[in-house]
Design an enzyme around this catalytic site. Sequence first.
Site, mmCIF file in Angstrom:
data_model
loop_
_atom_site.group_PDB
_atom_site.id
_atom_site.type_symbol
_atom_site.label_atom_id
_atom_site.label_comp_id
_atom_site.label_asym_id
_atom_site.label_seq_id
_atom_site.Cartn_x
_atom_site.Cartn_y
_atom_site.Cartn_z
ATOM 1 N N TYR A 51 28.999 50.181 40.558
ATOM 2 C CA TYR A 51 28.910 49.202 39.473
ATOM 3 C C TYR A 51 27.464 49.033 39.052
ATOM 4 O O TYR A 51 26.547 49.028 39.897
ATOM 5 C CB TYR A 51 29.479 47.869 39.946
ATOM 6 C CG TYR A 51 29.460 46.763 38.916
ATOM 7 C CD1 TYR A 51 30.211 46.854 37.758
ATOM 8 C CD2 TYR A 51 28.694 45.618 39.116
ATOM 9 C CE1 TYR A 51 30.203 45.835 36.813
ATOM 10 C CE2 TYR A 51 28.684 44.585 38.188
ATOM 11 C CZ TYR A 51 29.441 44.703 37.042
ATOM 12 O OH TYR A 51 29.431 43.691 36.103
ATOM 13 N N ASP A 65 19.383 36.477 33.412
ATOM 14 C CA ASP A 65 20.586 37.093 32.840
ATOM 15 C C ASP A 65 21.118 36.232 31.695
ATOM 16 O O ASP A 65 22.139 35.555 31.813
ATOM 17 C CB ASP A 65 21.644 37.250 33.944
ATOM 18 C CG ASP A 65 22.904 37.934 33.441
ATOM 19 O OD1 ASP A 65 22.826 38.678 32.452
ATOM 20 O OD2 ASP A 65 23.973 37.698 34.046
ATOM 21 N N ASP A 92 28.304 46.921 33.087
ATOM 22 C CA ASP A 92 28.381 45.631 32.411
ATOM 23 C C ASP A 92 27.754 45.771 31.023
ATOM 24 O O ASP A 92 26.545 45.982 30.894
ATOM 25 C CB ASP A 92 27.614 44.608 33.260
ATOM 26 C CG ASP A 92 27.569 43.213 32.674
ATOM 27 O OD1 ASP A 92 28.038 43.024 31.537
ATOM 28 O OD2 ASP A 92 27.044 42.314 33.360
ATOM 29 N N ASP A 94 27.836 43.391 28.746
ATOM 30 C CA ASP A 94 27.628 42.042 28.217
ATOM 31 C C ASP A 94 28.626 41.728 27.094
ATOM 32 O O ASP A 94 29.818 41.937 27.257
ATOM 33 C CB ASP A 94 26.178 41.855 27.752
ATOM 34 C CG ASP A 94 25.216 41.687 28.916
ATOM 35 O OD1 ASP A 94 25.677 41.386 30.032
ATOM 36 O OD2 ASP A 94 24.005 41.854 28.716
ATOM 37 N N HIS A 119 32.702 46.854 30.780
ATOM 38 C CA HIS A 119 33.378 45.584 30.482
ATOM 39 C C HIS A 119 32.594 44.789 29.449
ATOM 40 O O HIS A 119 31.364 44.773 29.425
ATOM 41 C CB HIS A 119 33.704 44.776 31.733
ATOM 42 C CG HIS A 119 32.545 44.214 32.500
ATOM 43 N ND1 HIS A 119 31.801 43.149 32.073
ATOM 44 C CD2 HIS A 119 32.042 44.549 33.718
ATOM 45 C CE1 HIS A 119 30.885 42.849 32.975
ATOM 46 N NE2 HIS A 119 31.002 43.694 33.974
ATOM 47 N N GLU A 121 32.507 40.912 27.492
ATOM 48 C CA GLU A 121 32.878 39.537 27.817
ATOM 49 C C GLU A 121 33.009 38.670 26.575
ATOM 50 O O GLU A 121 32.487 39.017 25.504
ATOM 51 C CB GLU A 121 31.870 38.937 28.783
ATOM 52 C CG GLU A 121 30.471 38.796 28.218
ATOM 53 C CD GLU A 121 29.440 38.590 29.315
ATOM 54 O OE1 GLU A 121 28.792 37.519 29.294
ATOM 55 O OE2 GLU A 121 29.272 39.477 30.172
ATOM 56 N N CYS A 129 24.886 33.767 33.345
ATOM 57 C CA CYS A 129 25.656 34.213 34.502
ATOM 58 C C CYS A 129 27.008 33.521 34.523
ATOM 59 O O CYS A 129 27.115 32.309 34.294
ATOM 60 C CB CYS A 129 24.881 33.892 35.783
ATOM 61 S SG CYS A 129 25.842 34.138 37.292
ATOM 62 N N ARG A 164 36.382 41.079 29.968
ATOM 63 C CA ARG A 164 36.078 39.968 30.874
ATOM 64 C C ARG A 164 36.251 38.654 30.128
ATOM 65 O O ARG A 164 35.766 38.489 29.007
ATOM 66 C CB ARG A 164 34.636 40.095 31.370
ATOM 67 C CG ARG A 164 34.109 38.826 32.030
ATOM 68 C CD ARG A 164 32.698 38.998 32.523
ATOM 69 N NE ARG A 164 31.970 37.745 32.527
ATOM 70 C CZ ARG A 164 30.718 37.599 32.959
ATOM 71 N NH1 ARG A 164 30.059 38.629 33.430
ATOM 72 N NH2 ARG A 164 30.133 36.409 32.904
ATOM 73 N N GLU A 194 36.560 36.000 35.366
ATOM 74 C CA GLU A 194 35.346 35.514 36.015
ATOM 75 C C GLU A 194 35.524 34.116 36.579
ATOM 76 O O GLU A 194 36.178 33.257 35.982
ATOM 77 C CB GLU A 194 34.200 35.532 35.000
ATOM 78 C CG GLU A 194 32.847 35.114 35.568
ATOM 79 C CD GLU A 194 32.330 36.056 36.633
ATOM 80 O OE1 GLU A 194 32.954 36.141 37.721
ATOM 81 O OE2 GLU A 194 31.289 36.689 36.402
ATOM 82 N N ASN A 216 35.726 39.677 40.939
ATOM 83 C CA ASN A 216 34.283 39.650 41.162
ATOM 84 C C ASN A 216 33.994 38.858 42.423
ATOM 85 O O ASN A 216 34.167 37.635 42.454
ATOM 86 C CB ASN A 216 33.572 39.014 39.961
ATOM 87 C CG ASN A 216 32.064 38.980 40.139
ATOM 88 O OD1 ASN A 216 31.514 39.578 41.056
ATOM 89 N ND2 ASN A 216 31.385 38.270 39.251
#
Length: 304
Positions: A51, A65, A92, A94, A119, A121, A129, A164, A194, A216
């Site tokens: 990952y 982040d 990721d 984002d 992924h 989101e 985060c 996500r 998440e 996760n």
Amino acid sequence: MTGLLAASTSATDKRGAFRAGLASDRIQRIPGAFNPLVAKLIQEIGFEGVYVSGAVVSADLALPDIGLTTLSEVTERGRQIARVTDLPVLIDADTGFGEPMSAARTVTFLEDAGIAGAHFEDQVNPKRCGHLDGKAVVPVEEMVRHLRAAVAARRDPNFVICARTDAAGIEGIDAAIDRAKAYADAGADLIFTEALHTPADFEKFRAAVDIPLLANMTEFGKSELIPASTLEEIGYNAVIYPVSTLRLAMFAAEAGLREIFEQGTQSGLLDRMQHRSRLYELLQYERYNEFDSDIFNFALRRDQ
């Protein structure tokens, strides 16, 4: 030279392996790698995937982040990691780095980098985060447009589009389930929920959603740290440990640097360091020497 300077498995085959793993009855365990060398270690130990965390890419650049990293920065880290491992790499992406067209462009960049899946989101930018409070999510319709754009841009049908949702901690689990179903209808292959809290939360999600699910298991967050075997029994298809290797490394690095600062020597730290011989083993140093010897094994004629 197979598997020496680069992975011996093609991106196409890695994507096929990721698809097959998600369709199997075995959970895919996917630790985060903060650099390519860690990815080689993840493969050697026997995990099913690697990952690349957006939070880790940000932290590695000494940034929080909150969506400050760029598509090119994230893609390049993914490329470096995918290049050295035969395992599929999940990255990721984002929020897709912008509008739906940007999400589509992101998919093309990541495919070209050899990534197996990404992924996207549903947070509002600037994102944060997923285990912090104060998040906000975009309307379902906006996320659906992003996903449809990502799916439409995909050239390899085995590239995994993961959606996500951060809605569970904002709108509740039932709303997050509704979003997951809408995202699946939009073409998502995998759902990442998440910041669920307990095994019961994961069970509720599994019972309600038909497509593969990703858990996760990040440390110091809102989720109970559930063993992979339990998640597998619940019916989850994949689990990520996004920041674990970075946290382990940074804790050790800080402790060691403080001792060197205070003692003036690292002599008391040797038993906590990776030995030179182990590093060379992981780097396959001897195989590089053998290659050099084979390539340069020639003699010059005396008349030249």
